[in-house]
Design an enzyme around this catalytic site. Structure first.
Site, PDB file in Angstrom:
ATOM      1  N   GLY A  11       1.118  -0.884   0.174  1.00 13.65           N
ATOM      2  CA  GLY A  11      -0.023   0.359   0.036  1.00 13.65           C
ATOM      3  C   GLY A  11       0.836   1.261  -0.305  1.00 13.65           C
ATOM      4  N   ARG A  72       0.726  -5.110  -4.959  1.00 14.11           N
ATOM      5  CA  ARG A  72       0.959  -6.160  -4.188  1.00 14.11           C
ATOM      6  C   ARG A  72       0.862  -7.197  -4.898  1.00 14.11           C
ATOM      7  NH1 ARG A  72      -1.055  -3.829   1.192  1.00 14.11           N
ATOM      8  NH2 ARG A  72      -2.521  -2.799   0.602  1.00 14.11           N
ATOM      9  N   GLY A 102       6.196  -2.443   3.457  1.00 15.97           N
ATOM     10  CA  GLY A 102       5.684  -2.663   4.765  1.00 15.97           C
ATOM     11  C   GLY A 102       5.859  -4.016   4.890  1.00 15.97           C
ATOM     12  N   ASP A 103       4.846  -4.770   5.634  1.00 18.51           N
ATOM     13  CA  ASP A 103       5.390  -5.948   6.567  1.00 18.51           C
ATOM     14  C   ASP A 103       5.792  -7.609   5.543  1.00 18.51           C
ATOM     15  OD1 ASP A 103       2.831  -6.046   6.377  1.00 18.51           O
ATOM     16  OD2 ASP A 103       2.689  -7.503   8.596  1.00 18.51           O
ATOM     17  N   GLY A 104       5.159  -7.070   4.827  1.00 16.87           N
ATOM     18  CA  GLY A 104       4.420  -7.817   3.519  1.00 16.87           C
ATOM     19  C   GLY A 104       5.976  -8.416   2.492  1.00 16.87           C
ATOM     20  N   THR A 125       4.644   2.254   6.428  1.00 18.82           N
ATOM     21  CA  THR A 125       3.361   1.568   6.246  1.00 18.82           C
ATOM     22  C   THR A 125       2.432   3.036   7.234  1.00 18.82           C
ATOM     23  OG1 THR A 125       1.908  -0.096   7.352  1.00 18.82           O
ATOM     24  CG2 THR A 125       3.924   0.174   8.167  1.00 18.82           C
ATOM     25  N   ILE A 126       1.507   3.262   6.940  1.00 22.46           N
ATOM     26  CA  ILE A 126       0.905   4.063   7.889  1.00 22.46           C
ATOM     27  C   ILE A 126       0.187   3.337   9.195  1.00 22.46           C
ATOM     28  CG2 ILE A 126      -0.515   5.702   5.678  1.00 22.46           C
ATOM     29  CD1 ILE A 126      -2.692   4.526   6.746  1.00 22.46           C
ATOM     30  N   ASP A 127       0.570   1.642   9.151  1.00 19.82           N
ATOM     31  CA  ASP A 127      -0.261   0.955  10.190  1.00 19.82           C
ATOM     32  C   ASP A 127       1.275   1.281  11.126  1.00 19.82           C
ATOM     33  OD1 ASP A 127      -2.882   0.501   8.422  1.00 19.82           O
ATOM     34  OD2 ASP A 127      -1.790  -1.793   8.004  1.00 19.82           O
ATOM     35  N   ASP A 129       3.170  -1.002  12.029  1.00 17.92           N
ATOM     36  CA  ASP A 129       3.209  -2.070  12.246  1.00 17.92           C
ATOM     37  C   ASP A 129       4.278  -3.038  12.433  1.00 17.92           C
ATOM     38  OD1 ASP A 129       2.997  -2.966  10.199  1.00 17.92           O
ATOM     39  OD2 ASP A 129       0.656  -4.275  10.051  1.00 17.92           O
ATOM     40  N   ARG A 162     -24.182  14.250  19.276  1.00 19.13           N
ATOM     41  CA  ARG A 162     -24.109  13.219  18.507  1.00 19.13           C
ATOM     42  C   ARG A 162     -23.228  12.334  19.070  1.00 19.13           C
ATOM     43  NH1 ARG A 162     -25.571  15.197  12.261  1.00 19.13           N
ATOM     44  NH2 ARG A 162     -28.137  14.746  12.352  1.00 19.13           N
ATOM     45  N   MET A 169      -7.794   3.342   9.425  1.00 15.52           N
ATOM     46  CA  MET A 169      -6.646   2.043   9.005  1.00 15.52           C
ATOM     47  C   MET A 169      -5.917   1.707  10.209  1.00 15.52           C
ATOM     48  SD  MET A 169      -6.037   2.972   5.141  1.00 15.52           S
ATOM     49  CE  MET A 169      -7.212   2.343   3.982  1.00 15.52           C
ATOM     50  N   GLY A 170      -5.248   1.016   9.990  1.00 15.92           N
ATOM     51  CA  GLY A 170      -4.416   0.040  10.864  1.00 15.92           C
ATOM     52  C   GLY A 170      -4.548  -2.225  10.630  1.00 15.92           C
ATOM     53  N   ARG A 171      -5.039  -2.634  10.151  1.00 23.12           N
ATOM     54  CA  ARG A 171      -5.261  -3.470  10.086  1.00 23.12           C
ATOM     55  C   ARG A 171      -5.433  -4.502  11.069  1.00 23.12           C
ATOM     56  NH1 ARG A 171      -5.014  -5.463   4.850  1.00 23.12           N
ATOM     57  NH2 ARG A 171      -5.031  -6.752   5.355  1.00 23.12           N
ATOM     58  N   GLU A 222      -9.895  -0.443  12.180  1.00 27.78           N
ATOM     59  CA  GLU A 222     -10.757  -1.055  11.062  1.00 27.78           C
ATOM     60  C   GLU A 222     -10.600  -2.736  11.188  1.00 27.78           C
ATOM     61  OE1 GLU A 222      -8.594  -0.790   7.178  1.00 27.78           O
ATOM     62  OE2 GLU A 222      -7.325  -1.352   7.842  1.00 27.78           O
ATOM     63  N   GLN A 272      -6.654   8.946   4.975  1.00 27.21           N
ATOM     64  CA  GLN A 272      -5.290   8.576   5.119  1.00 27.21           C
ATOM     65  C   GLN A 272      -4.126   8.461   5.483  1.00 27.21           C
ATOM     66  OE1 GLN A 272      -6.692   6.612   9.128  1.00 27.21           O
ATOM     67  NE2 GLN A 272      -7.900   5.310   7.353  1.00 27.21           N
TER      68      GLN A 272
END
Ligand code: F6P
Length: 340
Positions: A11, A72, A102-104, A125-127, A129, A162, A169-171, A222, A272
């Site tokens: 990503g 990917r 990213g990790d993958g 990665t924005i995640d 992780d 409200r 995001m973040g998996r 998410e 994001q």
């Protein structure tokens, strides 16, 4: 003399171009040829590459996305592993590849290193992780985008009394939710690493509204299981990865049912990952890229650059991607003092 390849895989995120610019600039300053590989590993599998010079990377420091494109596609899943890349690597005389992934993608890089292709990784990665680094490229910008959105959503939530449920995001990791929620002053943050007690959450929201603060901002990562215990997904992408997303709908419905207050779901999604990187990510991408190029120039491989305090340090790439870097429970605890 051989060349250094550079690619972005997985990503996209803000800051990739800063890293590409730095790799190219530093390597060209040493007189090394740089090959830009397009669309991630796909560029080496299909042979779509282009030579990059200093002039090719001018004016891209603050630009989002990646000038090389990304995908990917994975040589081990969609090809024959290193064999699918060998022709391109040999014909372009590529000595090592700087993989901005990213990790993958970094896991694939670690495997290729074992099979004979020298690699240097840059964690993005924005995640946030990826292990063995304090932070990954792109995370800082994603958090800033979340905070800007929360600031805006808070004023409309306040006007209408409200409950606003903002999905980020973040998996499987809750880093964006935690940092975005904390910086945005959210009244609750739901993450995959910590179970959600809906009875408790609903009673906290009721108490807050009864005390006269009659709006609430909830941030949900998410990958957090919804009230039914399932992780929401909209199917599977062409590469077989689950399209995680949509939990804000179920959470908003559950909170509305339990509290009687109007609740609205908002999914921030790809906002994001888009647009210009923050100054932090421009500097991080630049420092990561300079160091990665220097490691490749020195003939080092099987490493990933990382941020340790204020230092950019090489770490073993295979160890870095062994385990995902989940949220530290102590970090989550700090945020809970500010919950509704
Ligand atoms: O890993 C980064 C990320 O943005 C995740 O937070 C998200 O779940 C996923 O990528 C979305 O991927 P895609 O671009 O394939 O939809």
């Amino acid at each position: 003399m051989g060349s250094i390849g550079v690619l972005t895989a997985g990503g996209d995120c803000p800051g990739l171009n800063a890293a590409i610019r730095a790799v190219v600039t530093r390597a060209r300053a040493a007189g090394k040829d740089v090959i830009g590989i397009e669309e991630g590993w796909q560029g080496l599998m299909g042979g779509t590459t282009r030579r990059l010079d200093r002039d090719d990377v001018r004016g891209i420091l603050g630009r989002g996305g990646t000038i090389l494109g990304t995908s990917r596609r994975d040589p081990y899943v969609h090809g024959d592993g290193f064999e699918s890349l060998r022709d391109s690597v040999e014909s372009l005389d590529i000595e090592s590849v700087v993989v901005i992934g990213g990790d993958g993608s970094l896991r694939t890089a670690a495997r290729l290193q074992e099979d004979g292709l020298p690699v240097v990784g840059i964690p993005k990665t924005i995640d946030n992780d990826i292990g063995h680094t304090d932070v990954s490229l792109g995370f800082h910008t994603a958090v800033q985008i979340v905070v800007d959105a929360i600031d805006r959503l808070t004023t409309t939530a306040e006007s209408h009394n409200r409950v606003m449920v903002v999905e980020v995001m973040g998996r499987t990791a809750g880093w964006i939710a935690l940092c975005g929620g904390m910086a945005g002053g959210a009244e609750a943050i739901l993450v995959p690493e910590v179970g959600t007690d809906y009875d408790h959450l609903a009673s906290r929201i009721r108490a807050r509204h009864e005390a006269g603060h009659d709006y609430t901002l909830v941030v949900v990562a998410e990958g957090t299981p919804g009230p039914g215990g399932e992780v929401s997904s909209t199917g599977v992408d062409p590469y077989g990865f689950s399209r995680i997303g949509g939990v804000c709908q179920a959470v908003a419905g559950e909170l509305e049912r339990r509290t009687g207050f109007e609740a609205r779901p908002v999914m921030l999604g790809y906002l994001q990952r888009g647009g210009t990187p923050t100054a932090f990510d421009r500097v991080l991408g630049t420092r990561f890229g300079v160091r990665a190029a220097e490691l490749a120039l020195d003939g080092d491989s099987g490493v990933m650059v990382s941020l340790q305090g204020d230092e950019i340090m090489p770490v073993d790439i295979a160890s870095a991607v062994e385990e995902p870097r989940n949220l530290d429970p102590a970090r989550f605890k700090e945020a809970t003092w500010f919950f509704a």
